[in-house]
Design a protein around this motif. Structure first.
Motif, PDB file in Angstrom:
ATOM      1  N   LEU A 148     -18.667  15.846  -7.321  1.00  0.00           N
ATOM      2  CA  LEU A 148     -17.468  15.038  -7.183  1.00  0.00           C
ATOM      3  C   LEU A 148     -17.079  14.996  -5.712  1.00  0.00           C
ATOM      4  O   LEU A 148     -17.329  15.944  -4.971  1.00  0.00           O
ATOM      5  N   ARG A 175     -11.408  11.999  -3.039  1.00  0.00           N
ATOM      6  CA  ARG A 175     -11.069  10.586  -2.839  1.00  0.00           C
ATOM      7  C   ARG A 175      -9.737  10.455  -2.103  1.00  0.00           C
ATOM      8  O   ARG A 175      -9.528   9.481  -1.376  1.00  0.00           O
ATOM      9  N   LYS A 176      -8.837  11.408  -2.332  1.00  0.00           N
ATOM     10  CA  LYS A 176      -7.533  11.393  -1.659  1.00  0.00           C
ATOM     11  C   LYS A 176      -7.143  12.814  -1.296  1.00  0.00           C
ATOM     12  O   LYS A 176      -7.494  13.756  -2.024  1.00  0.00           O
ATOM     13  N   TRP A 219      -0.154  16.571 -13.894  1.00  0.00           N
ATOM     14  CA  TRP A 219      -0.278  15.107 -13.954  1.00  0.00           C
ATOM     15  C   TRP A 219       0.788  14.532 -14.871  1.00  0.00           C
ATOM     16  O   TRP A 219       1.158  15.119 -15.887  1.00  0.00           O
ATOM     17  N   THR A 242      -1.111   8.795 -15.712  1.00  0.00           N
ATOM     18  CA  THR A 242      -2.377   9.020 -14.989  1.00  0.00           C
ATOM     19  C   THR A 242      -2.366   8.591 -13.525  1.00  0.00           C
ATOM     20  O   THR A 242      -3.395   8.663 -12.867  1.00  0.00           O
ATOM     21  N   THR A 279      -0.708   9.079  -6.731  1.00  0.00           N
ATOM     22  CA  THR A 279      -2.014   9.561  -6.281  1.00  0.00           C
ATOM     23  C   THR A 279      -2.915   8.441  -5.778  1.00  0.00           C
ATOM     24  O   THR A 279      -3.864   8.700  -5.045  1.00  0.00           O
ATOM     25  N   LEU A 280      -2.623   7.195  -6.160  1.00  0.00           N
ATOM     26  CA  LEU A 280      -3.474   6.084  -5.704  1.00  0.00           C
ATOM     27  C   LEU A 280      -3.180   5.733  -4.253  1.00  0.00           C
ATOM     28  O   LEU A 280      -4.081   5.451  -3.469  1.00  0.00           O
ATOM     29  N   ASP A 296      -6.557  10.190 -18.660  1.00  0.00           N
ATOM     30  CA  ASP A 296      -7.644   9.244 -18.931  1.00  0.00           C
ATOM     31  C   ASP A 296      -8.966   9.798 -18.408  1.00  0.00           C
ATOM     32  O   ASP A 296      -9.988   9.112 -18.441  1.00  0.00           O
ATOM     33  N   GLY A 297      -8.931  11.045 -17.930  1.00  0.00           N
ATOM     34  CA  GLY A 297     -10.145  11.714 -17.482  1.00  0.00           C
ATOM     35  C   GLY A 297     -10.718  11.185 -16.184  1.00  0.00           C
ATOM     36  O   GLY A 297     -11.785  11.614 -15.749  1.00  0.00           O
ATOM     37  N   MET A 298     -10.004  10.288 -15.536  1.00  0.00           N
ATOM     38  CA  MET A 298     -10.543   9.586 -14.368  1.00  0.00           C
ATOM     39  C   MET A 298     -10.634  10.451 -13.113  1.00  0.00           C
ATOM     40  O   MET A 298     -11.454  10.194 -12.237  1.00  0.00           O
ATOM     41  N   ALA A 299      -9.761  11.452 -13.001  1.00  0.00           N
ATOM     42  CA  ALA A 299      -9.781  12.250 -11.783  1.00  0.00           C
ATOM     43  C   ALA A 299      -9.296  13.666 -12.024  1.00  0.00           C
ATOM     44  O   ALA A 299      -8.576  13.941 -12.977  1.00  0.00           O
ATOM     45  N   CYS A 300      -9.712  14.545 -11.103  1.00  0.00           N
ATOM     46  CA  CYS A 300      -9.268  15.928 -11.144  1.00  0.00           C
ATOM     47  C   CYS A 300      -8.428  16.134  -9.891  1.00  0.00           C
ATOM     48  O   CYS A 300      -8.768  15.636  -8.817  1.00  0.00           O
ATOM     49  N   ILE A 312      -7.623  14.873  -4.661  1.00  0.00           N
ATOM     50  CA  ILE A 312      -8.014  14.136  -5.859  1.00  0.00           C
ATOM     51  C   ILE A 312      -9.519  13.939  -5.790  1.00  0.00           C
ATOM     52  O   ILE A 312     -10.033  13.449  -4.774  1.00  0.00           O
ATOM     53  N   TRP A 313     -10.206  14.302  -6.869  1.00  0.00           N
ATOM     54  CA  TRP A 313     -11.682  14.253  -6.879  1.00  0.00           C
ATOM     55  C   TRP A 313     -12.186  13.427  -8.066  1.00  0.00           C
ATOM     56  O   TRP A 313     -11.608  13.489  -9.149  1.00  0.00           O
ATOM     57  N   ASN A 314     -13.250  12.648  -7.819  1.00  0.00           N
ATOM     58  CA  ASN A 314     -14.029  12.158  -8.967  1.00  0.00           C
ATOM     59  C   ASN A 314     -15.408  11.691  -8.496  1.00  0.00           C
ATOM     60  O   ASN A 314     -15.729  11.894  -7.313  1.00  0.00           O
ATOM     61  N   LYS A 374     -17.304   8.196 -22.556  1.00  0.00           N
ATOM     62  CA  LYS A 374     -15.949   7.858 -22.094  1.00  0.00           C
ATOM     63  C   LYS A 374     -15.429   8.841 -21.060  1.00  0.00           C
ATOM     64  O   LYS A 374     -14.280   8.734 -20.625  1.00  0.00           O
ATOM     65  N   ASP A 375     -16.251   9.833 -20.668  1.00  0.00           N
ATOM     66  CA  ASP A 375     -15.787  10.881 -19.762  1.00  0.00           C
ATOM     67  C   ASP A 375     -16.180  10.552 -18.326  1.00  0.00           C
ATOM     68  O   ASP A 375     -17.326  10.773 -17.931  1.00  0.00           O
ATOM     69  N   PRO A 376     -15.240  10.021 -17.520  1.00  0.00           N
ATOM     70  CA  PRO A 376     -15.573   9.584 -16.166  1.00  0.00           C
ATOM     71  C   PRO A 376     -16.132  10.682 -15.266  1.00  0.00           C
ATOM     72  O   PRO A 376     -17.035  10.432 -14.465  1.00  0.00           O
ATOM     73  N   LEU A 377     -15.607  11.906 -15.378  1.00  0.00           N
ATOM     74  CA  LEU A 377     -16.085  12.964 -14.496  1.00  0.00           C
ATOM     75  C   LEU A 377     -17.524  13.356 -14.857  1.00  0.00           C
ATOM     76  O   LEU A 377     -18.298  13.787 -14.000  1.00  0.00           O
ATOM     77  N   VAL A 404     -18.191   7.566 -11.864  1.00  0.00           N
ATOM     78  CA  VAL A 404     -17.394   6.337 -11.889  1.00  0.00           C
ATOM     79  C   VAL A 404     -17.952   5.362 -10.838  1.00  0.00           C
ATOM     80  O   VAL A 404     -17.957   5.701  -9.662  1.00  0.00           O
ATOM     81  N   ASN A 414     -13.362   2.459  -9.864  1.00  0.00           N
ATOM     82  CA  ASN A 414     -12.668   3.673  -9.475  1.00  0.00           C
ATOM     83  C   ASN A 414     -11.331   3.357  -8.808  1.00  0.00           C
ATOM     84  O   ASN A 414     -11.299   2.890  -7.675  1.00  0.00           O
ATOM     85  N   PRO A 415     -10.220   3.599  -9.499  1.00  0.00           N
ATOM     86  CA  PRO A 415      -8.920   3.238  -8.920  1.00  0.00           C
ATOM     87  C   PRO A 415      -8.619   4.016  -7.639  1.00  0.00           C
ATOM     88  O   PRO A 415      -7.795   3.594  -6.830  1.00  0.00           O
ATOM     89  N   PHE A 416      -9.303   5.161  -7.449  1.00  0.00           N
ATOM     90  CA  PHE A 416      -9.048   5.981  -6.263  1.00  0.00           C
ATOM     91  C   PHE A 416      -9.922   5.565  -5.095  1.00  0.00           C
ATOM     92  O   PHE A 416      -9.868   6.161  -4.022  1.00  0.00           O
ATOM     93  N   ARG A 417     -10.744   4.563  -5.315  1.00  0.00           N
ATOM     94  CA  ARG A 417     -11.677   4.181  -4.269  1.00  0.00           C
ATOM     95  C   ARG A 417     -11.736   2.674  -4.210  1.00  0.00           C
ATOM     96  O   ARG A 417     -12.443   2.053  -4.988  1.00  0.00           O
TER      97      ARG A 417
END
Lengths: 340, 71
Positions: free
Chosen positions: A45, A48-49, A63, A67, A84-85, A323-327, A338-340, B48-51, B55, B60-63
């Protein structure tokens, strides 16, 4: 005197019965059952931020259910709500006591809570009429530090304390609805089940306990750790519990089999686990350690599949968005990542 | 003084036994079943598990996706 001796003997007998009953159902191990499953492969990972703004050690983060927002608590005496975005600070809330150890975001997004060495849980309303964030309630009754808190709703919150108890509070009236007593050491962490009917607590008596919120009883107790349990969480389907301890290991306990299924450990890891969070599917376990790293474990096979190295001090808290999108990791180095 | 200590120790011991009786009466399922359920949950939700899956930057909303401008 005679009665004490009888009670002691009965307690020993019951403990032996429980050990036996657990052995009877032990017809396999988790790694055996997962042997045919494909390996996860290396998980890498990236940061990202980086959320910059706290001026001292970060002790906790949580969180929001949306999300995108999260709240963090630092001993600089501030609670910060972050987008976080964009990395913008939505709220920077000054605290009466800077000795904060925990924070929580209500599922509704309306409230945040925090507490620590002041022995209180302070509830803040983020959506007040005049736009200012103010203390809504101060929940005071614990006789020890507040180690963790989690909202059930805008009207109920559960706290864990160094006074060895957990408490369910009515936020409206500021009173204790239920006291969950039973641990023989400081309660360090708690997590609420996905169905909100039960919660688990980890303590300095090396055990984790499963509590029925409405019945106000302890249903199960899990042992095995050789030191304080600092972190605890539910496996996403609510049927298992994961604990992290000063003994440098994490363990997964299944609730229906009532026993430990696997230990996540490596001889090269000799420092305590401070925090943990499972990924959305439960296949990955992300755990923060005193050695500044986060280790990522394959929960089914027990192997380490990744490391997050990026902090310059202890990782004190970790969370995966719903939503599992980031840690998100928080550290004593005063940054959140923030990691993914 | 010593009577109070003795009776409170007794109460603690009685509570401990009561709790142990409750925990001993639990109905337990086989580890093989429990483990299989955990494994199946992981496998069913893996996509469904992004990590776990990674992604793609476009999702990726963070990127924010990098854009290329040609003058």
């Amino acid at each position: 005197m005679g009665e004490m001796e009888e009670l002691r003997k009965e307690a020993e007998n019951l403990k032996d019965q429980i050990t036996e009953a657990r052995k009877v159902v032990q017809d396999a191990t988790l790694p055996e059952v997962a042997a045919g499953t494909a390996v996860v492969g290396r998980v890498q990972l990236k940061t990202r931020k980086t959320l910059r703004g706290h001026l001292a050690k970060i002790y906790a983060m949580h969180w929001g259910a949306d999300t995108k927002l999260c709240v963090s608590a630092s001993q600089d005496g501030k609670l910060i709500v972050w987008d976080t975005l964009t990395t913008n600070k939505v709220n920077a809330i000054p605290l009466k006591s800077s000795w904060v150890m925990t924070c929580a975001y209500a599922p509704s997004g309306n409230l945040v809570a925090c507490g620590g060495l002041d022995n209180m849980c302070s509830i803040y309303n983020l959506k007040g009429k005049d736009g200012n964030v103010k203390v809504m309630r101060e929940l005071a009754a614990h006789t020890g530090y507040l180690s963790c808190c989690r909202f059930l709703s805008d009207s109920e919150i559960i706290t864990s304390s160094g006074d060895c108890t957990c408490v369910l509070w009515d936020i409206e009236t500021g009173t204790q609805k239920t006291i969950f007593a039973g641990h023989m050491g400081d309660c360090m962490s708690l997590a609420v089940s996905p169905d909100f009917k039960t919660f688990i607590s980890g303590a300095c008596d090396f055990t984790a306990k499963l509590w029925d919120i409405r019945e106000a009883t302890c249903r199960q107790t899990f042992s095995g750790h050789e030191s304080d349990i600092n972190a605890i969480g539910f496996f996403p389907n609510g049927n298992a519990v994961i604990t992290g301890s000063d003994d440098a290991t994490c363990k997964l306990y299944d609730l229906r089999a009532d026993q430990e299924l696997i230990t996540y450990q490596d001889s090269s890891i000799m420092c305590g686990v401070t925090s943990l969070a499972p990924s959305l599917s439960g296949r990955l376990l992300l755990a923060g350690y005193d050695d500044f790293n986060v280790n990522i474990w394959d929960t089914l096979k027990g192997e380490r599949v990744g490391v997050l190295a990026g902090h310059d001090n202890r990782v004190s808290c970790i969370g995966v968005s719903s939503d599992g999108m980031a840690c998100c990791t928080g550290s004593w180095d005063s940054f959140l990542k923030i990691w993914n | 003084m010593s009577n109070n200590n003795a009776s409170s120790n007794l109460v603690v011991a009685q509570r401990a036994v009561k709790q142990l009786r409750l925990e001993a009466s639990l109905r337990r399922i086989k580890v093989s079943t429990a483990a299989a359920d955990l494994k199946n949950f992981c496998l069913q939700n893996a996509q469904k598990d992004p990590l776990l899956m990674g992604v793609p930057s476009s999702d990726n909303p963070f990127r924010p996706p990098k854009s290329c401008t040609l003058f």
